[in-house]
Design an enzyme around this catalytic site. Structure first.
Site, PDB file in Angstrom:
ATOM      1  N   LYS A  42      61.788  24.107 -46.899  1.00 41.45           N
ATOM      2  CA  LYS A  42      61.420  23.732 -48.274  1.00 41.45           C
ATOM      3  C   LYS A  42      62.580  23.032 -48.968  1.00 41.45           C
ATOM      4  O   LYS A  42      63.757  23.258 -48.669  1.00 41.45           O
ATOM      5  CB  LYS A  42      60.957  24.944 -49.090  1.00 41.45           C
ATOM      6  CG  LYS A  42      62.012  26.037 -49.337  1.00 41.45           C
ATOM      7  CD  LYS A  42      62.905  25.809 -50.537  1.00 41.45           C
ATOM      8  CE  LYS A  42      64.066  26.791 -50.583  1.00 41.45           C
ATOM      9  NZ  LYS A  42      65.227  26.359 -51.289  1.00 41.45           N
ATOM     10  N   GLY A  47      70.257  26.142 -47.461  1.00 35.00           N
ATOM     11  CA  GLY A  47      69.530  25.887 -48.705  1.00 35.00           C
ATOM     12  C   GLY A  47      68.097  25.449 -48.477  1.00 35.00           C
ATOM     13  O   GLY A  47      67.408  25.032 -49.403  1.00 35.00           O
ATOM     14  N   ALA A  97      65.725  27.442 -46.855  1.00 28.73           N
ATOM     15  CA  ALA A  97      64.874  28.643 -46.711  1.00 28.73           C
ATOM     16  C   ALA A  97      64.404  28.881 -45.281  1.00 28.73           C
ATOM     17  O   ALA A  97      63.280  29.337 -45.056  1.00 28.73           O
ATOM     18  CB  ALA A  97      63.684  28.592 -47.675  1.00 28.73           C
ATOM     19  N   GLY A  98      65.256  28.599 -44.312  1.00 25.75           N
ATOM     20  CA  GLY A  98      64.887  28.799 -42.909  1.00 25.75           C
ATOM     21  C   GLY A  98      64.575  30.255 -42.583  1.00 25.75           C
ATOM     22  O   GLY A  98      63.624  30.536 -41.848  1.00 25.75           O
ATOM     23  N   GLY A  99      65.352  31.185 -43.120  1.00 26.36           N
ATOM     24  CA  GLY A  99      65.107  32.608 -42.854  1.00 26.36           C
ATOM     25  C   GLY A  99      63.769  33.057 -43.422  1.00 26.36           C
ATOM     26  O   GLY A  99      62.991  33.744 -42.751  1.00 26.36           O
ATOM     27  N   ALA A 121      61.286  31.126 -43.989  1.00 25.82           N
ATOM     28  CA  ALA A 121      60.260  30.430 -43.204  1.00 25.82           C
ATOM     29  C   ALA A 121      59.925  31.251 -41.958  1.00 25.82           C
ATOM     30  O   ALA A 121      58.746  31.442 -41.623  1.00 25.82           O
ATOM     31  CB  ALA A 121      60.757  29.038 -42.814  1.00 25.82           C
ATOM     32  N   ASP A 163      61.528  33.288 -50.960  1.00 24.56           N
ATOM     33  CA  ASP A 163      60.888  32.020 -50.595  1.00 24.56           C
ATOM     34  C   ASP A 163      59.790  32.184 -49.543  1.00 24.56           C
ATOM     35  O   ASP A 163      59.217  31.191 -49.094  1.00 24.56           O
ATOM     36  CB  ASP A 163      61.936  31.037 -50.071  1.00 24.56           C
ATOM     37  CG  ASP A 163      62.956  30.652 -51.136  1.00 24.56           C
ATOM     38  OD1 ASP A 163      62.592  30.646 -52.325  1.00 24.56           O
ATOM     39  OD2 ASP A 163      64.107  30.359 -50.771  1.00 24.56           O
TER      40      ASP A 163
HETATM   41  O1  C5P Z   1      65.248  36.825 -52.003  1.00 22.44           O
HETATM   42  P1  C5P Z   1      66.356  36.373 -51.112  1.00 22.44           P
HETATM   43  O2  C5P Z   1      66.796  37.437 -50.157  1.00 22.44           O
HETATM   44  O3  C5P Z   1      66.083  35.077 -50.453  1.00 22.44           O
HETATM   45  O4  C5P Z   1      67.596  36.108 -52.092  1.00 22.44           O
HETATM   46  C1  C5P Z   1      68.887  36.019 -51.619  1.00 22.44           C
HETATM   47  C2  C5P Z   1      69.853  36.221 -52.769  1.00 22.44           C
HETATM   48  O5  C5P Z   1      69.797  35.104 -53.655  1.00 22.44           O
HETATM   49  C3  C5P Z   1      69.584  37.423 -53.632  1.00 22.44           C
HETATM   50  O6  C5P Z   1      70.187  38.568 -53.116  1.00 22.44           O
HETATM   51  C4  C5P Z   1      70.176  37.005 -54.967  1.00 22.44           C
HETATM   52  O7  C5P Z   1      71.582  37.167 -54.948  1.00 22.44           O
HETATM   53  C5  C5P Z   1      69.920  35.517 -54.993  1.00 22.44           C
HETATM   54  N1  C5P Z   1      68.699  35.174 -55.731  1.00 22.44           N
HETATM   55  C6  C5P Z   1      68.663  35.298 -57.110  1.00 22.44           C
HETATM   56  N2  C5P Z   1      67.522  34.975 -57.801  1.00 22.44           N
HETATM   57  C7  C5P Z   1      66.432  34.510 -57.150  1.00 22.44           C
HETATM   58  C8  C5P Z   1      66.448  34.358 -55.749  1.00 22.44           C
HETATM   59  C9  C5P Z   1      67.591  34.699 -55.070  1.00 22.44           C
HETATM   60  O8  C5P Z   1      69.643  35.715 -57.714  1.00 22.44           O
HETATM   61  N3  C5P Z   1      65.360  34.186 -57.848  1.00 22.44           N
END
Ligand code: C5P
Length: 307
Positions: free
Chosen positions: A11, A102, A104-106, A108, A140
């Site tokens: 993405k 950046g 969002a591969g994980g 995905a 994501d």
């Molecule tokens: O949700 P995900 O694990 O992808 O997020 C990774 C990190 O990115 C979170 O631990 C947080 O520090 C930050 N994040 C955030 N606000 C969001 C999405 C991600 O602060 N809306």
């Protein structure tokens, strides 16, 4: 069926507006997600116990244990299906989406694992149900299931598909020689904002960019290019200063717009058409301002079983 393969896209965020930090550590977002034609493929098959093998781009940097987001998604799906036979699975992830880039591969891979196991176990969950499970694994994941172009709110998991004509946009991705940690980039943004006046901080409440949405409805790549925006970009550039040069080079080489992808460090450039994208990709790789380049187009659909 004993093996199921799912293809899932990377993405981009055409807009990423970030609010102040919430009590749970996340940030409220208003973002315009856009799925592009750079795909991971995730295959699941019954096995004696859960496991994962990762191959391809950056495979050695993806955890191959229970920390793996695809395995975590599968564990969450199992918990949501207490009455169904959900045996152990082996997951094979063929990566083309770079890790911690950046894109969002994980998330995905987690989305693909949900779709694959839903199919393997004939669970028949709706996309909305899978999104609810996926959102517990990553912000994501829900968008990787949906694909296309969509507005995301909350942590990014509350989605509304964007109404737009069937325009295909041509992008060039410049992959950096290095990675950025998403939490570190959000924390850097908070610090940058802390150092500003209260007045500027108050203005940080995220809001959807009406001009970007209007540009997307018009299908005019030039207008879309002018409205690309990412609140995380100054933070990403502060942690990875070489990105400034990459962004400038792409614009000087004729990109219609440029921005850092999500929390970076990939840089994204919009081209007027496929031919311009090829020229831009060749020039950028010749300019020595990135590790490698890729041409992609979007929007593309979300995670789907490969027949
Ligand atoms: O949700 P995900 O694990 O992808 O997020 C990774 C990190 O990115 C979170 O631990 C947080 O520090 C930050 N994040 C955030 N606000 C969001 C999405 C991600 O602060 N809306």
């Amino acid at each position: 069926m004993t093996t199921v393969s799912v293809r899932v896209p990377a993405k981009l965020n055409l807009q990423l507006a970030v609010g102040p930090p919430r009590a749970d550590g996340y940030h409220d977002l208003v973002t315009v997600f856009h799925a592009v034609s750079l795909f991971d493929q995730v295959t699941v098959e019954p096995a004696g116990r859960d496991g994962v093998t990762v191959t391809g781009e950056g495979a050695d940097r993806v955890p191959a244990d229970q920390d793996n987001l695809a395995l975590r998604a599968i564990t969450a799906l199992r918990a949501a299906l207490p009455d169904r036979e959900t045996g152990a699975v082996h997951v094979t992830i063929a990566k083309r989406i770079p890790v911690a880039a950046g894109l969002a591969g994980g998330s995905a891979d987690a989305a693909a694992a949900l779709v694959a196991c839903d199919e393997l176990w004939a669970a028949g969950l709706t996309q909305q149900q899978l999104s609810g499970i996926g959102a517990t694994v990553g912000s994501d994941v829900a968008f990787a299931l949906l694909g296309g172009t969509a507005v995301g709110r909350g942590r990014g998991e509350q989605l509304t598909p964007a109404l737009a004509p069937a325009t295909q946009y041509h992008w060039v991705l410049a992959f950096a020689d290095g990675q950025l940690s998403t939490p570190a980039v959000y924390a850097a943004l908070d610090r940058l904002r802390e150092s500003r006046s209260a007045e500027v901080r108050a203005a940080a409440e995220p809001d959807l960019d009406a001009a970007l949405m209007s540009a997307l409805r018009s299908g005019d790549a030039g207008r879309v290019g002018q409205r690309l925006s990412n609140d995380l970009q100054p933070a990403a550039v502060s942690l990875f200063p070489a990105l400034r040069k990459t962004l400038t080079a792409g614009l000087e080489l004729g990109a219609l717009g440029a921005l850092v992808a999500g929390s970076g460090p990939t840089c994204v450039f919009l081209a007027a058409n496929a031919e311009r994208a090829l020229e831009l990709a060749v020039s950028l790789s010749g300019a020595g301002v990135c590790r490698s380049v890729a041409r992609v187009s979007g929007p593309v659909p979300g995670a789907a079983v490969v027949s």
